[in-house]
Design a protein around this motif. Structure first.
Motif, PDB file in Angstrom:
ATOM      1  N   UNK A   1       1.188  -1.180   0.064  1.00  0.00           N
ATOM      2  CA  UNK A   1       0.133  -0.056  -0.128  1.00  0.00           C
ATOM      3  C   UNK A   1       0.790   1.385  -0.417  1.00  0.00           C
ATOM      4  N   UNK A   2       1.683   1.804   0.599  1.00  0.00           N
ATOM      5  CA  UNK A   2       2.794   2.543   1.093  1.00  0.00           C
ATOM      6  C   UNK A   2       3.514   2.321  -0.256  1.00  0.00           C
TER       7      UNK A   2
ATOM      8  N   UNK B   1      -0.619   5.698  -6.860  1.00  0.00           N
ATOM      9  CA  UNK B   1      -1.180   4.705  -8.365  1.00  0.00           C
ATOM     10  C   UNK B   1      -3.409   4.477  -7.251  1.00  0.00           C
ATOM     11  N   UNK B   2      -4.213   5.553  -7.714  1.00  0.00           N
ATOM     12  CA  UNK B   2      -5.144   5.089  -6.813  1.00  0.00           C
ATOM     13  C   UNK B   2      -6.133   4.505  -7.313  1.00  0.00           C
ATOM     14  N   UNK B   3      -5.935   3.029  -8.474  1.00  0.00           N
ATOM     15  CA  UNK B   3      -6.869   2.200  -8.355  1.00  0.00           C
ATOM     16  C   UNK B   3      -6.264   0.986  -7.683  1.00  0.00           C
ATOM     17  N   UNK B   4      -4.669   0.642  -7.981  1.00  0.00           N
ATOM     18  CA  UNK B   4      -4.332  -0.106  -6.828  1.00  0.00           C
ATOM     19  C   UNK B   4      -4.396   0.242  -4.960  1.00  0.00           C
ATOM     20  N   UNK B   5      -4.674   1.299  -4.936  1.00  0.00           N
ATOM     21  CA  UNK B   5      -4.091   2.143  -3.586  1.00  0.00           C
ATOM     22  C   UNK B   5      -6.136   1.934  -3.178  1.00  0.00           C
ATOM     23  N   UNK B   6      -6.874   2.196  -4.244  1.00  0.00           N
ATOM     24  CA  UNK B   6      -8.676   1.496  -3.489  1.00  0.00           C
ATOM     25  C   UNK B   6      -8.889   0.418  -3.391  1.00  0.00           C
ATOM     26  N   UNK B   7      -7.998  -1.258  -4.264  1.00  0.00           N
ATOM     27  CA  UNK B   7      -8.197  -1.896  -4.288  1.00  0.00           C
ATOM     28  C   UNK B   7      -7.535  -2.839  -3.298  1.00  0.00           C
ATOM     29  N   UNK B   8      -6.496  -2.386  -2.888  1.00  0.00           N
ATOM     30  CA  UNK B   8      -5.897  -2.564  -1.762  1.00  0.00           C
ATOM     31  C   UNK B   8      -6.225  -2.047  -0.155  1.00  0.00           C
ATOM     32  N   UNK B   9      -7.253  -1.191  -0.031  1.00  0.00           N
ATOM     33  CA  UNK B   9      -7.749  -0.729   0.963  1.00  0.00           C
ATOM     34  C   UNK B   9      -9.256  -2.157   1.410  1.00  0.00           C
ATOM     35  N   UNK B  10     -10.114  -1.482  -0.262  1.00  0.00           N
ATOM     36  CA  UNK B  10     -11.004  -1.925   0.163  1.00  0.00           C
ATOM     37  C   UNK B  10     -11.633  -3.319  -0.321  1.00  0.00           C
TER      38      UNK B  10
ATOM     39  N   UNK C   1      -3.637  -2.906   5.673  1.00  0.00           N
ATOM     40  CA  UNK C   1      -3.806  -1.469   7.155  1.00  0.00           C
ATOM     41  C   UNK C   1      -3.463   0.184   6.191  1.00  0.00           C
ATOM     42  N   UNK C   2      -3.588   0.806   6.552  1.00  0.00           N
ATOM     43  CA  UNK C   2      -3.240   1.966   6.979  1.00  0.00           C
ATOM     44  C   UNK C   2      -2.648   2.643   7.865  1.00  0.00           C
ATOM     45  N   UNK C   3      -2.663   1.621   8.951  1.00  0.00           N
ATOM     46  CA  UNK C   3      -1.391   2.426   9.900  1.00  0.00           C
ATOM     47  C   UNK C   3      -0.540   1.876   9.520  1.00  0.00           C
ATOM     48  N   UNK C   4       0.419   0.828   8.857  1.00  0.00           N
ATOM     49  CA  UNK C   4       1.399   0.429   8.661  1.00  0.00           C
ATOM     50  C   UNK C   4       2.431   1.161   7.794  1.00  0.00           C
ATOM     51  N   UNK C   5       3.842   1.434   8.686  1.00  0.00           N
ATOM     52  CA  UNK C   5       4.835   2.245   8.724  1.00  0.00           C
ATOM     53  C   UNK C   5       5.872   1.749   8.042  1.00  0.00           C
ATOM     54  N   UNK C   6       7.085   3.156   7.175  1.00  0.00           N
ATOM     55  CA  UNK C   6       7.692   2.795   6.786  1.00  0.00           C
ATOM     56  C   UNK C   6       9.014   2.580   7.547  1.00  0.00           C
ATOM     57  N   UNK C   7      10.392   2.659   7.277  1.00  0.00           N
ATOM     58  CA  UNK C   7      11.490   2.441   8.162  1.00  0.00           C
ATOM     59  C   UNK C   7      11.480   4.143   8.658  1.00  0.00           C
TER      60      UNK C   7
END
Length: 132
Positions: free
Chosen positions: A85-86, A95-104, A109-115
């Protein structure tokens, strides 16, 4: 023997997941190719299906798909500890389509953090993606 087998299994799983992330980055850099990302995740899942069932791994079921690749997977080695997602948000302007698919659909997890401790939402705001 059991511990050695478990460590090998975990290393194999990590390598497969790292490979998916690296392929996803190459796809996302080219554009918002949702179907290609879906095929990558689902194809990887189909190829791992038999092995995962033999190892009695738990699967995440979403609608009609079984996801053996954890879309929340964060590698300690590749992609600067970013989840799929990140990566979809920070690569190539979001990438709006990919982001929407991953979330919906995949319930990423929209709270996953990078380094750096940035969540996908923080990265979206930082990059000016107001539609997200």
């Amino acid at each position: 023997f059991y511990i050695t087998k478990m460590v090998q299994h975990l290393n194999d799983r990590q390598k497969r997941s790292d490979d998916v992330l690296l392929k996803a980055v190459r796809i996302l850099r080219k554009g918002d190719f949702l179907q290609t990302i879906q095929k990558l995740v689902i194809r990887k899942n189909k190829s791992n299906n038999k092995q995962q069932q033999q190892n009695n791994d738990v699967t995440t079921t979403t609608t009609n798909y079984h996801y053996y690749f954890d879309v929340n997977y964060v590698s300690g080695v590749v992609c600067e500890r970013n989840s799929l997602l990140n990566l979809a948000i920070i690569t190539g302007g979001g990438r709006m389509k990919v982001v929407k698919w991953l979330i919906e659909t995949c319930h990423a997890d929209v709270e996953s953090a990078d380094r750096g401790g940035f969540t996908p939402l923080l990265n979206a705001v930082y990059d000016g993606h107001t539609l997200l």
